[in-house]
Design an enzyme around this catalytic site. Structure first.
Site, PDB file in Angstrom:
ATOM      1  N   GLY A 589      -2.523  86.340   2.580  1.00 14.64           N
ATOM      2  CA  GLY A 589      -2.603  86.232   3.897  1.00 14.64           C
ATOM      3  C   GLY A 589      -1.794  87.934   4.279  1.00 14.64           C
ATOM      4  O   GLY A 589      -2.097  88.850   4.009  1.00 14.64           O
ATOM      5  N   GLY A 592       2.739  91.856   8.552  1.00 13.64           N
ATOM      6  CA  GLY A 592       3.137  93.136  10.060  1.00 13.64           C
ATOM      7  C   GLY A 592       2.586  93.983   8.562  1.00 13.64           C
ATOM      8  O   GLY A 592       3.272  94.707   7.500  1.00 13.64           O
ATOM      9  N   PHE A 593       1.769  95.017   9.172  1.00 16.86           N
ATOM     10  CA  PHE A 593       1.435  96.467   8.595  1.00 16.86           C
ATOM     11  C   PHE A 593       0.701  96.307   6.728  1.00 16.86           C
ATOM     12  O   PHE A 593       1.137  97.239   5.873  1.00 16.86           O
ATOM     13  CB  PHE A 593       2.821  97.283   8.988  1.00 16.86           C
ATOM     14  CG  PHE A 593       2.779  97.865  10.254  1.00 16.86           C
ATOM     15  CD1 PHE A 593       2.114  97.431  10.910  1.00 16.86           C
ATOM     16  CD2 PHE A 593       4.203  96.713  10.337  1.00 16.86           C
ATOM     17  CE1 PHE A 593       2.928  97.915  12.207  1.00 16.86           C
ATOM     18  CE2 PHE A 593       4.741  96.971  11.657  1.00 16.86           C
ATOM     19  CZ  PHE A 593       4.055  97.570  12.205  1.00 16.86           C
ATOM     20  N   GLY A 594       0.368  95.513   6.636  1.00 16.41           N
ATOM     21  CA  GLY A 594       0.334  94.751   5.118  1.00 16.41           C
ATOM     22  C   GLY A 594      -0.710  93.208   4.875  1.00 16.41           C
ATOM     23  O   GLY A 594      -0.409  92.878   5.610  1.00 16.41           O
ATOM     24  N   SER A 595      -0.052  93.387   3.447  1.00 11.66           N
ATOM     25  CA  SER A 595      -1.354  91.576   2.340  1.00 11.66           C
ATOM     26  C   SER A 595       0.151  91.422   2.213  1.00 11.66           C
ATOM     27  O   SER A 595       0.797  92.387   1.641  1.00 11.66           O
ATOM     28  CB  SER A 595      -2.432  92.272   1.974  1.00 11.66           C
ATOM     29  OG  SER A 595      -3.551  92.792   2.752  1.00 11.66           O
ATOM     30  N   VAL A 596      -0.058  90.422   2.092  1.00 11.45           N
ATOM     31  CA  VAL A 596       0.833  89.346   1.154  1.00 11.45           C
ATOM     32  C   VAL A 596       0.098  88.838  -0.486  1.00 11.45           C
ATOM     33  O   VAL A 596      -0.913  88.268  -0.042  1.00 11.45           O
ATOM     34  CB  VAL A 596       1.277  88.440   1.995  1.00 11.45           C
ATOM     35  CG1 VAL A 596       2.970  87.938   0.940  1.00 11.45           C
ATOM     36  CG2 VAL A 596       2.155  88.990   3.121  1.00 11.45           C
ATOM     37  N   ASP A 708       9.730  89.935  17.067  1.00 12.57           N
ATOM     38  CA  ASP A 708       8.293  89.213  16.957  1.00 12.57           C
ATOM     39  C   ASP A 708       7.783  87.945  16.468  1.00 12.57           C
ATOM     40  O   ASP A 708       7.520  87.492  15.518  1.00 12.57           O
ATOM     41  CB  ASP A 708       7.282  90.523  15.690  1.00 12.57           C
ATOM     42  CG  ASP A 708       5.516  90.707  15.681  1.00 12.57           C
ATOM     43  OD1 ASP A 708       5.342  89.818  17.141  1.00 12.57           O
ATOM     44  OD2 ASP A 708       4.878  90.612  15.347  1.00 12.57           O
TER      45      ASP A 708
END
Length: 900
Positions: A589, A592-596, A708
Site C-alpha cells: 500500500g 506517508g510520501f511513499g509506497s510500502v 497524523d
C-alpha cells in the site's frame, strides 16, 4: 473462476520426504545406507549437521528425478520408518542442485522429500521429489549448508555466509513421520514447529490447510490461499488486489454460479454473488454459525477426495485417486495430483493424469500480449495454443508483434516497433474482438466505480497516457481496464466468450518513413545532436555536483542523528533491500510520501519496506521518522529494524504487521461482506492506540507529537493488537514545551481546529485526532460521509454529540455490530458509552478542555472517572478543506464556489 470439470480430479498439494542420519558433523558421501534408522532424532546442545558441498564421485548417488535440476544430490539427516525399510517414504536432508557435473552447487536447501531410496546392490539411483523446502518461492537461488543446535535449544539453519536463515526455538528432537510431516518437539515432547503448518507448493494426504495458510509455486508467480469461504488462486502482481484466476468454494450456490466460465466473465455491479467477497467472507445462513477454525481443506485418500469446509460449515469435495502421493501447485499456476510409480525397468517416475493440461485460465498463460486459445482436446488433455495479435484479428496488426522466443510461444510477444511517446501522432488503437483478461471479474469488483466510462472516454484516456499500452473493455458494463508493457496486465487471454461484449484495444506505433524531406531533417539533426550532447554533459556535471553536496549534507545529518540514538537501527544498502523484497514485487500500500513493500530479512523476519519516492519533499520526513521511531521502544509502537540512505534512495524497514492497517477492516461496506471487527477487538485497538500515544507524549525522554493519527497509520498484527506507525510528520519537543508552531500538515478530518486556524500544535492535537479515530471505531464509518451530505448524520461527531446528550448511545453503534448478540450484553453497551464519552471529550473545540492521553487511558481502563455531563461537550463542525504541499489551506468555499 471456479475449477472447471476437466480439473475436478485434481488434488491439493504438499509435503514430506528425505533420507536418514544424525551423526554429529558427519558428511555423507553416499545416499545409500544412512546411519540413523529411527523416526525420531534427539537434539542436544552442540549438535550440528552439514551439507555435502562436493559433487558425488558416483553417478549412482545422484537423484534420478531430474525435474528439480539436471543434477541433484541428497544428504539425508532423518527418514520415516517406511523409507528406511526400503519402500516409498519421506526423508529430511540437504538437497543440492548442480547446473553441470562437478563444481559448486548452484542451490542447496533443507528439504523434505518423497521418494524411493537407491538400490545398493543393483546400483539403482534414488528417486526423490521435494515436497517441503526451506527456500522461499522467489526465483532466487539460496545456499544453506548447516543445521545446528545452540546452547539455548535454538535450532538454526545457516547459509553459506554463516547467517541464520531459518530457526526454531526450544528444539529437543525432530521426528520424520510416515505421513510426511516433519515435527520439531521441545523437551516436554510438545510440537513447536511442523512442516504441515508451513506449506510451500505441495499438499500431502492428511495435511490440513486452514484459514490464512498459503501455498506458492516454486517460481513464486502463483499462490493459493485458504480463506473463510474457500480456496483462492491468484497470480502475484504489483497491484493492491490479487489477480484471482480460480476459486474453489464449499458454498454450493457460489460454486454453481461460477461453474460456467462464461458467467465468470459477466461484469455486473448488481450481480447476485460477489466473487471476491464470497471467498474472503462467506455469508452464513440463519441455521449456520460462522467459525473460522472449522474452515479447512484436506486431501483425504480414505474417501478418495479433496474435502473443503468453509467457516459456515458448508462442505464440498473434489474426487481424486486413492493412489495420489502429492498434490502440487505447479509453475504454470495449475494444480495437479501426482503419484510415484515404478516403471518396468525398475526405475520410477512422477505421474499425473492431468500433466498435459495447461488451460488458458491463468493470467500469464501466454505471456505479454499473448493470445491463448484451446487448439484441441485429446482424451482428458486440453491443449492450448499461444499466438501473437496479427492480421487474423485485425489487418492493421500485420507484422506488429512477434514471439519473444520462437521455440517457446508461451514466453509471450514483443512489439516490432516500440511505442514512442514523442511520436503520438503516429499512434493508433487497434481493436481485437472476443478477447478478455483472466482476472477481469475480481478486478472489476474492486475498481468499477472509478473505471466505468464510455468507450470513447476510455480511448482518450489511453491515448493521452504514455504508459498505457492498451485496454480491455466490456461493452455491457462500460468497464475500462488499461494495461502497460511492464505489468502482468499486458497479457491478453482468449477464451470462448459467448458474445462480443469483451474487446481489447492495443496501442500501435507506426514507423515514420524517410520521405522527400529527409535531407533537411538529416542536416538539422547533424547540427542539433552536438548541441544537445553538450547541454546534456553540462547538466550531468551540474547534477553530479548537486548530488555530491546533497550526499555530504545527508552524511553529516545522518551522523548527527545516529549519534543521539541509544541503539541505532541497521543500515542496509539499496541492493540488499531490492533482494529482500524480490525487486519490490509485493506492494502492501501507500504510506506517508511513499509506497510500502513486503520483504523478508535473511534471519527470517518478515518486514514492510517503505520507499520514500519524492526525494526533495520526503527528506525531512525520512530523517524525522528515523529520529522519532529509532529512539522508541513500546508494545504499541511499530518497530524500526533499519533504513537505507544511499544517494536518491530513502527506505525504512519496519516490522511486518500481518493484518495491515485499521482502515481496510473498519471501512468495509455491508454489501461487500468482508471481515468485520468484533466490538472486543475494536475496544482493544482503541486502548492499545491510546497507550502508544501516552508513551509518546509522557514517557519518552523527549516527548513526541505524532501529527497524523488516523486509521491508515494504526497497524494490526496477527492478533489484531494495534501499533502506531508512519512518523513522517512527527516532531520531537523539549520537556515542558507545551506548543509548537508549524505549517498545517496531516489528513483533513483528523486535524484539530486550532492547527487549521493558528498553525499552533500541542499534544492536544494528537488527542483530537485520536478522538476522531475512536468515533470511527464505534460507528464503522468515516466521520464525514459525502453521500450523507444534507442529513444530520453527514458529520458524525456532531451527530454523536447530539445522541450522547439524548442518552441514545446505541444509535451510534456500527449497524453490523448490532446484528451480533454480543453487543447487546450490558458490559458491551457500557463500554460503547465509555468510548463515546471519551471520544467526545477528546474532540472538544477548546484544546485545554481535552484530557491528556494518560487520562484517556485511565478512562478507558476504568481507573479514572468519566466526565459527568455530556451537555458540556462542544464539537467543532469542521468544514471541508484540503491542504496544499506548502501547508496552505483551501476551505469549502474555495473548493466548491457558489454560483450567483
Amino acid at each position: 473462476m471456479i475449477l472447471p470439470q476437466t480439473s475436478r480430479s485434481v488434488s491439493i498439494v504438499l509435503l514430506a520426504l528425505l533420507l536418514a542420519d544424525c551423526v554429529h558433523q558427519y558428511h555423507h558421501q553416499s545416499f545409500i545406507a544412512p546411519v540413523a534408522t529411527a523416526q525420531q532424532l534427539s537434539l542436544h546442545s552442540g549438535w550440528s549437521f552439514s551439507a555435502d558441498l562436493t559433487f558425488p564421485s558416483s553417478s549412482n548417488a545422484l537423484n534420478s528425478y531430474t525435474d528439480v535440476a539436471l543434477f541433484s544430490f541428497f544428504t539425508p539427516i532423518l527418514s520415516s520408518s517406511s523409507f528406511n525399510n526400503g519402500s516409498k517414504g519421506f526423508s529430511l536432508g540437504f538437497l543440492s542442485l548442480y547446473d553441470a557435473p562437478g563444481g559448486h552447487p548452484s542451490e542447496i536447501s533443507l528439504s523434505v522429500c518423497l521418494g524411493v531410496p537407491g538400490d545398493d546392490v543393483g546400483g539403482g539411483r534414488p528417486f526423490l521429489i521435494p515436497v517441503w523446502s526451506s527456500s522461499q518461492p522467489s526465483g532466487q537461488k539460496v545456499i544453506v549448508t548447516r543445521l545446528q543446535v545452540h546452547e539455548n535449544g535454538r535450532l538454526s539453519l545457516l547459509g553459506e555466509d554463516g547467517k541464520e536463515v531459518w530457526a526454531v526455538a526450544d528444539a529437543a528432537s525432530m521426528e520424520m513421520r510416515n505421513d510426511g510431516n516433519l515435527i520439531v518437539r521441545d523437551s516436554g515432547n510438545r510440537s513447536v514447529w511442523e512442516s504441515f503448518n508451513n506449506p510451500r507448493d505441495c499438499l500431502l494426504p492428511g495435511q490440513k490447510v486452514s484459514v490464512g495458510m498459503e501455498m506458492a509455486s516454486s517460481n513464486g508467480m502463483y499462490k493459493v490461499v485458504m480463506q473463510d469461504g474457500g480456496l483462492l488462486f491468484y497470480q502475484v502482481s504489483e497491484y493492491e488486489w490479487p489477480l484471482t484466476y480460480l476459486i474453489y468454494t464449499a458454498n454450493a450456490t457460489v460454486d454453481s454460479y461460477f461453474a460456467n466460465m462464461g458467467t465468470a466473465f459477466t461484469l455486473d455491479r448488481n450481480a447476485p454473488i460477489n466473487l471476491t467477497a464470497s471467498v474472503a467472507s462467506p455469508n452464513c445462513s440463519a441455521a449456520e454459525k460462522f467459525n473460522r477454525s472449522q474452515a479447512i481443506v484436506v486431501l483425504d485418500l480414505s474417501s478418495a477426495a479433496i474435502l473443503l469446509k468453509d467457516a459456515c460449515g458448508n462442505v464440498n469435495s473434489l474426487p481424486t485417486n486413492r493412489t495420489t502421493d502429492v498434490v502440487r501447485l505447479d509453475v504454470d499456476g495449475f494444480i495437479r495430483d501426482y503419484t510415484v510409480r515404478q516403471l518396468p525397468n525398475t526405475s520410477y517416475e512422477l505421474f499425473s493424469e492431468t500433466s498435459q493440461q495447461r488451460p488458458c485460465f491463468t493470467p500469464n498463460a501466454c505471456g505479454s500480449y499473448g493470445i491463448c486459445s484451446v487448439s484441441n482436446t485429446v482424451g482428458n488433455a486440453v491443449r492450448r495454443l499461444c499466438r501473437c495479435p496479427s492480421e487474423i484479428d485485425n489487418t492493421n496488426l500485420t507484422g506488429v508483434f512477434s514471439f519473444i522466443d520462437d521455440g517457446n510461444p508461451s514466453q509471450g510477444c514483443r512489439r516490432n516497433t516500440p511505442l514512442d511517446c514523442s511520436e503520438r501522432s503516429l499512434q493508433s488503437l487497434q481493436q481485437i474482438t472476443s478477447v478478455t483478461f483472466m482476472s477481469i471479474l475480481p478486478i472489476f469488483e474492486y475498481t468499477w466505480r472509478e473505471d466505468t466510462m464510455p468507450l470513447e472516454a476510455c480511448k482518450a484516456a489511453c491515448i493521452s497516457n504514455c504508459s498505457c499500452s492498451g485496454f480491455f473493455y466490456e461493452r455491457q458494463s462500460s468497464y475500462c481496464l488499461s494495461f502497460g508493457d511492464r505489468t502482468s496486465l499486458s497479457n491478453v487471454t482468449f477464451l470462448s466468450i459467448p458474445s462480443d461484449d469483451h474487446i481489447v484495444f492495443v496501442k500501435v506505433q507506426t514507423s515514420r518513413g524517410p520521405g522527400r524531406n529527409s535531407l533537411p531533417v538529416i542536416v538539422s539533426s547533424a547540427v542539433a545532436v552536438p548541441v544537445i550532447l553538450t547541454v546534456f554533459i553540462l547538466l550531468a556535471i551540474y547534477c553530479m555536483r548537486k548530488l555530491s553536496i546533497l550526499d555530504r549534507g545527508l552524511k553529516l545529518a545522518e551522523e548527527e542523528l545516529l549519534g543521539v540514538l541509544p541503539t541505532p537501527p541497521t543500515r542496509y544498502s539499496y541492493r540488499e533491500l531490492r533482494r529482500y523484497t524480490h525487486h519490490f514485487r509485493q506492494r502492501l500500500g501507500s504510506g506517508g510520501f511513499g509506497s510500502v513493500y513486503e520483504g523478508m530479512l535473511p534471519d527470517g523476519r518478515r518486514v514492510a519496506v517503505k520507499n520514500l519516492e519524492t526525494l526533495s519533499h520526503g527528506q525531512k520526513e525520512f530523517l524525522a521518522e528515523i529520529a522519532t521511531i529509532g529512539g522508541t521502544s513500546h508494545l504499541n509502537i511499530v518497530n524500526l529494524y533499519g533504513y537505507c540512505l544511499e544517494r536518491k534512495h530513502r527506505l525504512l524497514v519496519y516490522e511486518y504487521m500481518e493484518n495491515g492497517s485499521l482502515d481496510r477492516w473498519l471501512f468495509c461496506k455491508d454489501e461487500d461482506q468482508f471481515h468485520k471487527l468484533s466490538w472486543e477487538t475494536r475496544f482493544k485497538i482503541g486502548l492499545s492506540t491510546a497507550r502508544g500515544l501516552a508513551y509518546l507524549h509522557e514517557e519518552c525522554p523527549k516527548p513526541i507529537l505524532h501529527f497524523d493519527v488516523k486509521p491508515q497509520n494504526i497497524l494490526l498484527d496477527e492478533n489484531f493488537d494495534a501499533k502506531l506507525a508512519d512518523f513522517g510528520l512527527a516532531k520531537l519537543v523539549a520537556k515542558g514545551q507545551s506548543m509548537v508552531n508549524t505549517v498545517v500538515r496531516g489528513t483533513p478530518g483528523y486535524i484539530a481546529p486550532e492547527w487549521v486556524s493558528h498553525s499552533i500544535v500541542s499534544k492536544k492535537c494528537d488527542v483530537y485526532s485520536f478522538g476522531m479515530v475512536l468515533l470511527e471505531l464505534v460507528s464503522g464509518r468515516r466521520n464525514a460521509e459525502i453521500e450523507l451530505m444534507g442529513s444530520e448524520e453527514y458529520y458524525f461527531p456532531k451527530f454523536a454529540a447530539k445522541k450522547a446528550r439524548e442518552g441514545r448511545f446505541s444509535d451510534l453503534i456500527d449497524k453490523r455490530l448490532m446484528k451480533s448478540a454480543a453487543i447487546n450484553e450490558q458490559f458491551s453497551l457500557e463500554q460503547v458509552e465509555t468510548v463515546i464519552r471519551v471520544a467526545l471529550s477528546c474532540i472538544h473545540v477548546e484544546p485545554e478542555m481535552r484530557p491528556s492521553m494518560t487520562v484517556v487511558c485511565g478512562m478507558l481502563e476504568g481507573s479514572i472517572v468519566l466526565p459527568n455531563d455530556v451537555l458540556d461537550f462542544s464539537v467543532y463542525n469542521a468544514p471541508l478543506f484540503e491542504i496544499s504541499p506548502s501547508g496552505s489551506i483551501k476551505h469549502h468555499s474555495d473548493l466548491f464556489p457558489t454560483t450567483r
